[in-house]
Write an enzyme that holds these catalytic residues in place. Structure first.
Site: not given
Ligand code: NDP
Length: 277
Positions: A124-128, A237, A62, A84, A99, A14
């Site tokens: 993507g649909a995770g935290g970011a 990013g 997150k 975050n 974010d 980080s």
């Molecule tokens: P999360 O763990 O919350 O979410 C991960 C996401 O990636 C989910 O949508 C997951 O899908 C998907 N994913 C993981 N592996 C795969 C794969 N092999 N194929 C397809 N989809 C995949 O992580 P975050 O959302 O917190 O972070 C995501 C990215 O954003 C990271 O690289 C992080 O460093 C970056 N980021 C950058 C920031 C910045 O300030 N520049 C701030 C925040 C994040 P599924 O739901 O199916 O598991």
């Protein structure tokens, strides 16, 4: 001295400690900011044991941080369902999410993009993704397509955003049928544990801008795809990282730092690493 930390896994890479140290020097504030490795199972206990006054939260924590705050969350954190930035309030934590503002500031102010009326694909649909989606909608985009490996998570994010006329959840298999986008945002962590799944070239047009929320190695695959697909710009990013950190710094210390010199330093370091490869 006040203590702050970033929690996540993996977190050793980080840049946040460096960014907050630079902001603190600018503002003449004495603080310590460290990186603490924590996963779903030990986040709450490590946070409690750390003695910090505030914390940044990165992947994959997150949504955990949002749950930890209970009702003490800002409106933008509630729309995101993700936190975050944690601010200590006595024995409790208040949660915010910077974010989205960070991404929109980087795109509009640093890179001069006009987001109004744009057709946007969010991968993507995770935290970011949860953090940036509301801010993109607020910036006036015309349509937001959310494609996620686990389609149910894209559905849940679309439901939470509550704008069915503008927000369209999709599975990864639907990508070939979606047409071209003005803006493509990679908010997956796919390249961390393996490879980015194949993306159809037809998603990008000559006017398209592609942004990977990751930076360094994590952003290489998506940005290479975007360049090969013939888009106008491919951005990492790093700018968002500095802008979201500045917003967190403002919440903790009441001072908004000047992000340009800090961004310039990180950019020079990142470019030097790439040319050394
Ligand atoms: P999360 O763990 O919350 O979410 C991960 C996401 O990636 C989910 O949508 C997951 O899908 C998907 N994913 C993981 N592996 C795969 C794969 N092999 N194929 C397809 N989809 C995949 O992580 P975050 O959302 O917190 O972070 C995501 C990215 O954003 C990271 O690289 C992080 O460093 C970056 N980021 C950058 C920031 C910045 O300030 N520049 C701030 C925040 C994040 P599924 O739901 O199916 O598991």
């Amino acid at each position: 001295m006040r203590r702050y930390a970033v929690f996540g896994s993996p977190v050793a890479h980080s840049q946040s400690p460096r960014i907050h140290a630079a902001f603190a020097r600018q503002a003449g504030i004495a603080l310590e900011y460290v990186a603490i490795e924590a996963g779903h199972a030990d986040f709450a206990s490590r946070l409690a044991a750390s003695g910090v006054d505030g914390a940044s939260v990165t992947l994959p924590l997150k949504e955990d941080a949002f749950a930890l705050c209970g009702e003490r969350t800002s409106a933008r954190a509630q729309r995101a369902g993700a936190v975050n930035t944690l601010i200590r309030e006595g024995a409790h934590w208040r949660g915010d999410n910077t974010d989205g503002l960070g991404l929109v500031r980087d795109l509009t102010e640093r890179h001069g993009l006009d987001l109004r009326d744009r057709r946007v694909l969010l991968l993507g649909a995770g935290g970011a993704a949860r953090g940036v989606a509301p801010a993109l909608l607020d910036a006036g985009i015309r349509a937001l397509y959310i494609a996620n490996r686990t389609a149910a998570r894209a559905d849940a994010l679309a439901d939470a955003l509550g704008e069915p006329a503008r927000v369209h959840p999709r599975g990864w298999d639907d990508l070939p049928a979606l047409g071209e986008f003005d803006l493509l945002v990679n908010a997956t962590s796919a390249t961390r544990g393996g490879a980015l799944p194949a993306l159809p070239m037809a998603l990008a047009a000559p006017r398209s801008v592609a942004v990977d929320l990751g930076y360094g190695e994590a952003a290489v695959a998506f940005l290479a795809w975007a360049r090969a697909a013939g888009g106008a710009q491919a951005l990492d990013g790093l700018g968002m990282l500095v802008e979201q950190a500045a917003e967190s710094f403002l919440l903790w210390h009441g001072v908004r730092p000047d992000t340009d010199p800090v961004y310039a330093q990180l950019r020079a370091q990142a470019d030097a690493l790439v040319s050394a490869d």
